[in-house]
Motif scaffolding. Structure first.
Motif, PDB file in Angstrom:
ATOM      1  N   GLY A  79       3.936   4.589   2.893  1.00  9.94           N
ATOM      2  CA  GLY A  79       4.104   3.419   2.408  1.00  9.94           C
ATOM      3  C   GLY A  79       4.106   2.382   3.529  1.00  9.94           C
ATOM      4  N   ASN A  80       3.229   1.125   3.436  1.00 14.79           N
ATOM      5  CA  ASN A  80       3.179   0.311   4.382  1.00 14.79           C
ATOM      6  C   ASN A  80       4.559  -0.491   4.566  1.00 14.79           C
ATOM      7  OD1 ASN A  80       2.982  -1.413   2.347  1.00 14.79           O
ATOM      8  ND2 ASN A  80       1.167  -2.636   3.052  1.00 14.79           N
ATOM      9  N   LYS A  81       4.498  -1.566   5.598  1.00 16.06           N
ATOM     10  CA  LYS A  81       5.757  -1.996   5.832  1.00 16.06           C
ATOM     11  C   LYS A  81       6.286  -3.191   5.092  1.00 16.06           C
ATOM     12  CE  LYS A  81       7.613  -5.011   9.679  1.00 16.06           C
ATOM     13  NZ  LYS A  81       7.210  -5.617  10.870  1.00 16.06           N
ATOM     14  N   ILE A  82       5.234  -3.505   4.100  1.00 14.26           N
ATOM     15  CA  ILE A  82       5.629  -4.437   3.014  1.00 14.26           C
ATOM     16  C   ILE A  82       6.300  -3.701   2.077  1.00 14.26           C
ATOM     17  CG2 ILE A  82       4.875  -6.299   1.363  1.00 14.26           C
ATOM     18  CD1 ILE A  82       2.735  -6.818   3.540  1.00 14.26           C
ATOM     19  N   PHE A  83       5.681  -2.512   1.722  1.00 13.77           N
ATOM     20  CA  PHE A  83       6.210  -1.685   0.590  1.00 13.77           C
ATOM     21  C   PHE A  83       7.661  -1.404   0.626  1.00 13.77           C
ATOM     22  CE2 PHE A  83       6.659   2.973  -0.932  1.00 13.77           C
ATOM     23  CZ  PHE A  83       6.618   2.448  -2.279  1.00 13.77           C
ATOM     24  N   ILE A  84       7.828  -0.877   1.771  1.00 10.93           N
ATOM     25  CA  ILE A  84       9.319  -0.544   2.544  1.00 10.93           C
ATOM     26  C   ILE A  84      10.249  -1.739   2.401  1.00 10.93           C
ATOM     27  CG2 ILE A  84      10.650   0.420   4.143  1.00 10.93           C
ATOM     28  CD1 ILE A  84       8.042   2.035   5.064  1.00 10.93           C
ATOM     29  N   GLN A  85       9.871  -2.761   2.874  1.00  9.08           N
ATOM     30  CA  GLN A  85      10.659  -4.019   2.691  1.00  9.08           C
ATOM     31  C   GLN A  85      11.203  -4.504   1.541  1.00  9.08           C
ATOM     32  OE1 GLN A  85       8.365  -6.821   5.059  1.00  9.08           O
ATOM     33  NE2 GLN A  85       9.626  -5.963   7.250  1.00  9.08           N
ATOM     34  N   ILE A  86      10.182  -4.725   0.708  1.00  6.44           N
ATOM     35  CA  ILE A  86      10.243  -5.220  -0.714  1.00  6.44           C
ATOM     36  C   ILE A  86      10.962  -4.181  -1.582  1.00  6.44           C
ATOM     37  CG2 ILE A  86       8.192  -4.667  -1.929  1.00  6.44           C
ATOM     38  CD1 ILE A  86       8.698  -8.022  -2.660  1.00  6.44           C
ATOM     39  N   ARG A  99       4.463  12.216  -5.260  1.00  4.34           N
ATOM     40  CA  ARG A  99       5.515  11.928  -4.241  1.00  4.34           C
ATOM     41  C   ARG A  99       4.836  11.070  -3.337  1.00  4.34           C
ATOM     42  NH1 ARG A  99       6.411  17.855  -5.227  1.00  4.34           N
ATOM     43  NH2 ARG A  99       4.435  18.160  -3.891  1.00  4.34           N
ATOM     44  N   ILE A 100       5.817  10.304  -2.750  1.00  5.55           N
ATOM     45  CA  ILE A 100       5.297   9.221  -1.710  1.00  5.55           C
ATOM     46  C   ILE A 100       5.084   9.846  -0.288  1.00  5.55           C
ATOM     47  CG2 ILE A 100       5.917   7.133  -0.533  1.00  5.55           C
ATOM     48  CD1 ILE A 100       7.720   6.416  -3.212  1.00  5.55           C
ATOM     49  N   VAL A 152       0.700  -1.167  -0.185  1.00 11.29           N
ATOM     50  CA  VAL A 152       0.003   0.099   0.149  1.00 11.29           C
ATOM     51  C   VAL A 152       0.802   1.077   0.125  1.00 11.29           C
ATOM     52  CG1 VAL A 152      -1.841   1.421   1.291  1.00 11.29           C
ATOM     53  CG2 VAL A 152      -1.914  -1.292   1.331  1.00 11.29           C
ATOM     54  N   SER A 153       0.403   2.413  -1.006  1.00 11.87           N
ATOM     55  CA  SER A 153       1.277   3.414  -0.753  1.00 11.87           C
ATOM     56  C   SER A 153       0.110   4.389  -1.152  1.00 11.87           C
ATOM     57  CB  SER A 153       2.642   3.683  -1.696  1.00 11.87           C
ATOM     58  OG  SER A 153       2.012   3.347  -2.965  1.00 11.87           O
ATOM     59  N   LYS A 154       0.498   5.744  -0.621  1.00 10.63           N
ATOM     60  CA  LYS A 154      -0.299   6.963  -1.053  1.00 10.63           C
ATOM     61  C   LYS A 154       0.726   8.041  -1.476  1.00 10.63           C
ATOM     62  CE  LYS A 154      -3.726   6.531   2.475  1.00 10.63           C
ATOM     63  NZ  LYS A 154      -4.265   6.761   3.786  1.00 10.63           N
ATOM     64  N   THR A 155       0.174   8.817  -2.424  1.00 10.07           N
ATOM     65  CA  THR A 155       1.104   9.922  -2.859  1.00 10.07           C
ATOM     66  C   THR A 155       0.134  11.345  -3.140  1.00 10.07           C
ATOM     67  OG1 THR A 155       0.603   9.426  -5.560  1.00 10.07           O
ATOM     68  CG2 THR A 155       2.411   8.105  -4.487  1.00 10.07           C
ATOM     69  N   ASP A 156       0.988  12.414  -3.399  1.00 10.44           N
ATOM     70  CA  ASP A 156       0.241  13.514  -3.466  1.00 10.44           C
ATOM     71  C   ASP A 156       0.055  13.806  -5.335  1.00 10.44           C
ATOM     72  OD1 ASP A 156       2.740  14.462  -4.782  1.00 10.44           O
ATOM     73  OD2 ASP A 156       3.259  15.597  -3.245  1.00 10.44           O
ATOM     74  N   LEU A 157      -0.551  14.671  -5.506  1.00 15.27           N
ATOM     75  CA  LEU A 157      -0.900  15.014  -6.903  1.00 15.27           C
ATOM     76  C   LEU A 157       0.455  14.863  -7.967  1.00 15.27           C
ATOM     77  CD1 LEU A 157      -3.617  17.698  -6.562  1.00 15.27           C
ATOM     78  CD2 LEU A 157      -3.765  15.230  -7.546  1.00 15.27           C
ATOM     79  N   LEU A 161      12.291   6.812   1.213  1.00 20.96           N
ATOM     80  CA  LEU A 161      11.208   6.876   0.287  1.00 20.96           C
ATOM     81  C   LEU A 161      10.239   8.227   0.303  1.00 20.96           C
ATOM     82  CD1 LEU A 161       9.993   3.078   0.232  1.00 20.96           C
ATOM     83  CD2 LEU A 161      10.840   4.190  -1.347  1.00 20.96           C
ATOM     84  N   LEU A 162      10.021   8.286   1.643  1.00 20.61           N
ATOM     85  CA  LEU A 162       9.056   9.603   1.765  1.00 20.61           C
ATOM     86  C   LEU A 162       9.582  10.683   1.107  1.00 20.61           C
ATOM     87  CD1 LEU A 162       7.937   8.988   5.513  1.00 20.61           C
ATOM     88  CD2 LEU A 162       6.905   8.405   3.112  1.00 20.61           C
TER      89      LEU A 162
END
Length: 177
Positions: A34-41, A30-31, A22-27, A49-50
């Motif tokens: 990101g959930n834990k799995i997103f960051i790990q993988i 830009r991140i 799971v991730s969320k970005t602005d328009l 990342l942020l």
């Protein structure tokens, strides 16, 4: 922030069946989260990342036309489904089946984007890799718009939208194009 340079290597990492990225970005993509799995993988640290553009993960094997269609959908308030080969910090890669949607404020204005990605089904590469390779070669000779035209011709031939084609590949209904 400048996008860091990562050199791709032939090292694939796989999601587990139960993994949801799971991730969320602005328009500007830009991140923001990101959930834990997103960051790990991804192989990146959360603080790396942020604030970065989501294309920090863009693998050079991905056709630009896929992202053109993606942004045409989400910037017009529609969701997008598709297969994405992502680049890890160490140069390795991982494949996802992505669903990306716009996020709206209370007035109906798009304020960002939300993405959920999961493990693609077995055998998807038999369809997607030749398709993406074909689109990349079209982009090299005729540009991105020519590759978008090729996708539109395919959708017309199959009498389906891009999203329908991707969903049917993920479900195993389409196993060749």
């Amino acid at each position: 922030m400048r996008k860091p340079k990562v050199t791709p290597i032939d090292k694939e990492v796989f999601l587990k069946e139960e993994d949801f990225i799971v991730s969320k970005t602005d328009l500007k993509s830009r991140i923001l989260y990101g959930n834990k799995i997103f960051i790990q993988i991804s192989g990146w640290e959360e603080n790396e990342l942020l604030g970065q553009p989501h294309n920090i993960l863009r693998h050079p094997d991905m056709p630009r036309a896929a992202f053109k269609i993606l942004y045409d959908h989400i910037e017009n308030g529609k969701e997008w489904f598709g297969f994405v080969k992502n680049l890890r910090k160490d140069g390795g890669f991982y494949w996802v089946f992505a669903n990306i949607s716009p996020t709206f404020d209370t007035n109906g204005n798009i304020i960002g984007y939300y993405s959920v990605r999961r493990k693609p089904r077995e055998g998807f590469k038999n369809v997607i890799e030749p398709l993406y390779s074909h689109l990349k070669s079209i982009e090299q000779s005729g540009g991105m718009e020519a590759a978008v035209d090729e996708i539109n011709k395919l959708a017309q031939k199959l009498n389906m939208s891009f999203n329908e084609i991707m969903i049917k590949i993920q479900k195993g209904i389409i196993d060749e194009i």
